[in-house]
Motif scaffolding. Structure first.
Motif, PDB file in Angstrom:
ATOM      1  N   GLU A   1      16.382   3.506   1.968  1.00  0.00           N
ATOM      2  CA  GLU A   1      16.652   4.907   1.610  1.00  0.00           C
ATOM      3  C   GLU A   1      16.613   5.107   0.094  1.00  0.00           C
ATOM      4  OE1 GLU A   1      20.166   8.298   1.979  1.00  0.00           O
ATOM      5  OE2 GLU A   1      20.579   6.268   2.647  1.00  0.00           O
ATOM      6  N   ASN A   2      17.300   4.238  -0.652  1.00  0.00           N
ATOM      7  CA  ASN A   2      17.316   4.379  -2.110  1.00  0.00           C
ATOM      8  C   ASN A   2      15.931   4.150  -2.710  1.00  0.00           C
ATOM      9  OD1 ASN A   2      20.020   5.020  -2.211  1.00  0.00           O
ATOM     10  ND2 ASN A   2      20.679   2.945  -2.720  1.00  0.00           N
ATOM     11  N   LEU A   3      15.194   3.210  -2.151  1.00  0.00           N
ATOM     12  CA  LEU A   3      13.849   2.960  -2.664  1.00  0.00           C
ATOM     13  C   LEU A   3      12.918   4.132  -2.365  1.00  0.00           C
ATOM     14  CD1 LEU A   3      13.663  -0.805  -1.749  1.00  0.00           C
ATOM     15  CD2 LEU A   3      13.719   0.152  -4.067  1.00  0.00           C
ATOM     16  N   ALA A   4      13.042   4.733  -1.195  1.00  0.00           N
ATOM     17  CA  ALA A   4      12.234   5.915  -0.873  1.00  0.00           C
ATOM     18  C   ALA A   4      12.549   7.056  -1.844  1.00  0.00           C
ATOM     19  CB  ALA A   4      12.470   6.353   0.572  1.00  0.00           C
TER      20      ALA A   4
ATOM     21  N   MET B   1      10.118  -1.892  -1.755  1.00  0.00           N
ATOM     22  CA  MET B   1      10.373  -1.333  -0.426  1.00  0.00           C
ATOM     23  C   MET B   1       9.655  -2.129   0.654  1.00  0.00           C
ATOM     24  SD  MET B   1      10.190   2.587   0.757  1.00  0.00           S
ATOM     25  CE  MET B   1      11.059   3.110   2.213  1.00  0.00           C
ATOM     26  N   ALA B   2       8.415  -2.482   0.400  1.00  0.00           N
ATOM     27  CA  ALA B   2       7.673  -3.284   1.375  1.00  0.00           C
ATOM     28  C   ALA B   2       8.365  -4.622   1.602  1.00  0.00           C
ATOM     29  CB  ALA B   2       6.240  -3.495   0.895  1.00  0.00           C
ATOM     30  N   ASP B   3       8.820  -5.240   0.530  1.00  0.00           N
ATOM     31  CA  ASP B   3       9.536  -6.514   0.662  1.00  0.00           C
ATOM     32  C   ASP B   3      10.812  -6.330   1.471  1.00  0.00           C
ATOM     33  OD1 ASP B   3       9.928  -9.410  -0.262  1.00  0.00           O
ATOM     34  OD2 ASP B   3      11.794  -8.445  -0.918  1.00  0.00           O
ATOM     35  N   LYS B   4      11.561  -5.310   1.163  1.00  0.00           N
ATOM     36  CA  LYS B   4      12.835  -5.051   1.848  1.00  0.00           C
ATOM     37  C   LYS B   4      12.617  -4.807   3.343  1.00  0.00           C
ATOM     38  CE  LYS B   4      16.381  -4.640   0.176  1.00  0.00           C
ATOM     39  NZ  LYS B   4      17.543  -5.499  -0.006  1.00  0.00           N
ATOM     40  N   MET B   5      11.509  -4.148   3.689  1.00  0.00           N
ATOM     41  CA  MET B   5      11.241  -3.792   5.079  1.00  0.00           C
ATOM     42  C   MET B   5      10.372  -4.827   5.803  1.00  0.00           C
ATOM     43  SD  MET B   5      10.670   0.300   4.577  1.00  0.00           S
ATOM     44  CE  MET B   5      10.529   0.611   6.337  1.00  0.00           C
ATOM     45  N   GLY B   6       9.983  -5.884   5.098  1.00  0.00           N
ATOM     46  CA  GLY B   6       9.155  -6.911   5.723  1.00  0.00           C
ATOM     47  C   GLY B   6       7.751  -6.437   6.038  1.00  0.00           C
ATOM     48  N   ILE B   7       7.202  -5.602   5.183  1.00  0.00           N
ATOM     49  CA  ILE B   7       5.868  -5.038   5.376  1.00  0.00           C
ATOM     50  C   ILE B   7       4.896  -5.713   4.420  1.00  0.00           C
ATOM     51  CG2 ILE B   7       4.465  -2.942   5.093  1.00  0.00           C
ATOM     52  CD1 ILE B   7       7.043  -1.345   5.796  1.00  0.00           C
ATOM     53  N   SER B   8       3.763  -6.152   4.940  1.00  0.00           N
ATOM     54  CA  SER B   8       2.688  -6.666   4.096  1.00  0.00           C
ATOM     55  C   SER B   8       1.924  -5.465   3.549  1.00  0.00           C
ATOM     56  CB  SER B   8       1.749  -7.556   4.910  1.00  0.00           C
ATOM     57  OG  SER B   8       0.517  -7.708   4.239  1.00  0.00           O
ATOM     58  N   ILE B   9       1.952  -5.290   2.243  1.00  0.00           N
ATOM     59  CA  ILE B   9       1.249  -4.167   1.626  1.00  0.00           C
ATOM     60  C   ILE B   9      -0.245  -4.239   1.946  1.00  0.00           C
ATOM     61  CG2 ILE B   9       0.556  -3.128  -0.573  1.00  0.00           C
ATOM     62  CD1 ILE B   9       3.335  -3.905  -1.641  1.00  0.00           C
ATOM     63  N   GLU B  10      -0.800  -5.430   1.836  1.00  0.00           N
ATOM     64  CA  GLU B  10      -2.234  -5.592   2.081  1.00  0.00           C
ATOM     65  C   GLU B  10      -2.585  -5.205   3.519  1.00  0.00           C
ATOM     66  OE1 GLU B  10      -0.980  -8.741  -0.997  1.00  0.00           O
ATOM     67  OE2 GLU B  10      -0.152  -7.891   0.830  1.00  0.00           O
ATOM     68  N   ASP B  11      -1.804  -5.690   4.485  1.00  0.00           N
ATOM     69  CA  ASP B  11      -2.069  -5.359   5.884  1.00  0.00           C
ATOM     70  C   ASP B  11      -1.876  -3.865   6.145  1.00  0.00           C
ATOM     71  OD1 ASP B  11      -2.613  -8.020   6.402  1.00  0.00           O
ATOM     72  OD2 ASP B  11      -0.670  -8.418   7.351  1.00  0.00           O
ATOM     73  N   ALA B  12      -0.819  -3.288   5.568  1.00  0.00           N
ATOM     74  CA  ALA B  12      -0.559  -1.861   5.770  1.00  0.00           C
ATOM     75  C   ALA B  12      -1.710  -1.012   5.243  1.00  0.00           C
ATOM     76  CB  ALA B  12       0.754  -1.467   5.095  1.00  0.00           C
ATOM     77  N   ILE B  13      -2.220  -1.369   4.073  1.00  0.00           N
ATOM     78  CA  ILE B  13      -3.332  -0.616   3.491  1.00  0.00           C
ATOM     79  C   ILE B  13      -4.589  -0.753   4.341  1.00  0.00           C
ATOM     80  CG2 ILE B  13      -4.929  -0.518   1.525  1.00  0.00           C
ATOM     81  CD1 ILE B  13      -2.464  -1.144  -0.263  1.00  0.00           C
ATOM     82  N   MET B  14      -4.888  -1.968   4.766  1.00  0.00           N
ATOM     83  CA  MET B  14      -6.089  -2.175   5.575  1.00  0.00           C
ATOM     84  C   MET B  14      -5.980  -1.464   6.926  1.00  0.00           C
ATOM     85  SD  MET B  14      -8.054  -3.596   3.518  1.00  0.00           S
ATOM     86  CE  MET B  14      -9.417  -3.717   4.667  1.00  0.00           C
ATOM     87  N   ASP B  15      -4.805  -1.500   7.535  1.00  0.00           N
ATOM     88  CA  ASP B  15      -4.596  -0.776   8.799  1.00  0.00           C
ATOM     89  C   ASP B  15      -4.796   0.721   8.606  1.00  0.00           C
ATOM     90  OD1 ASP B  15      -4.033  -3.162  10.084  1.00  0.00           O
ATOM     91  OD2 ASP B  15      -1.859  -2.822  10.146  1.00  0.00           O
TER      92      ASP B  15
END
Length: 107
Positions: free
Chosen positions: A26-29, A68-82
């Motif tokens: 929330e704070n990062l958003a 935020m990606a780190d905190k949420m366990g999201i791969s930035i590279e994968d998210a962008i490609m998806d």
């Protein structure tokens, strides 16, 4: 320096200052939105802009996105490609080339 090294530096910077405790999704958003508004402010009254100031605001946005990606366990590279794949399906070249129309308006 590659993107993995940049991410490590951003995370180290935060860890060294014990700021992770404040970095809830929330704070990062909120921080991303605030920094985006500061970037927009660089263009507020004129199409002319201070490239250094805009670059610094863009860097702030990217830093918060990495956190935020780190905190949420999201791969930035994968998210962008998806997202590119989803957008390619919504905006096929033959319908969207040179057009700013939303995908629902493309014929």
């Amino acid at each position: 320096m590659d993107f993995e090294e940049v991410k490590k530096e951003v995370l180290k910077f935060t860890k060294d200052r014990d700021w992770d405790q404040f970095h809830t999704p929330e704070n990062l958003a909120k921080s991303i939105s605030i920094e985006a508004a500061e970037l927009l402010e660089c263009f507020q009254w004129s199409p002319e802009y201070d490239k250094k100031a805009a670059t610094e605001e863009l860097a702030d946005i990217m830093n918060y996105c990495i956190l935020m990606a780190d905190k949420m366990g999201i791969s930035i590279e994968d998210a962008i490609m998806d997202k590119i794949q989803k957008n390619a399906a919504k905006y096929p070249v033959e319908k969207s080339y040179g057009s700013s129309k939303k995908y629902t308006e493309l014929t």
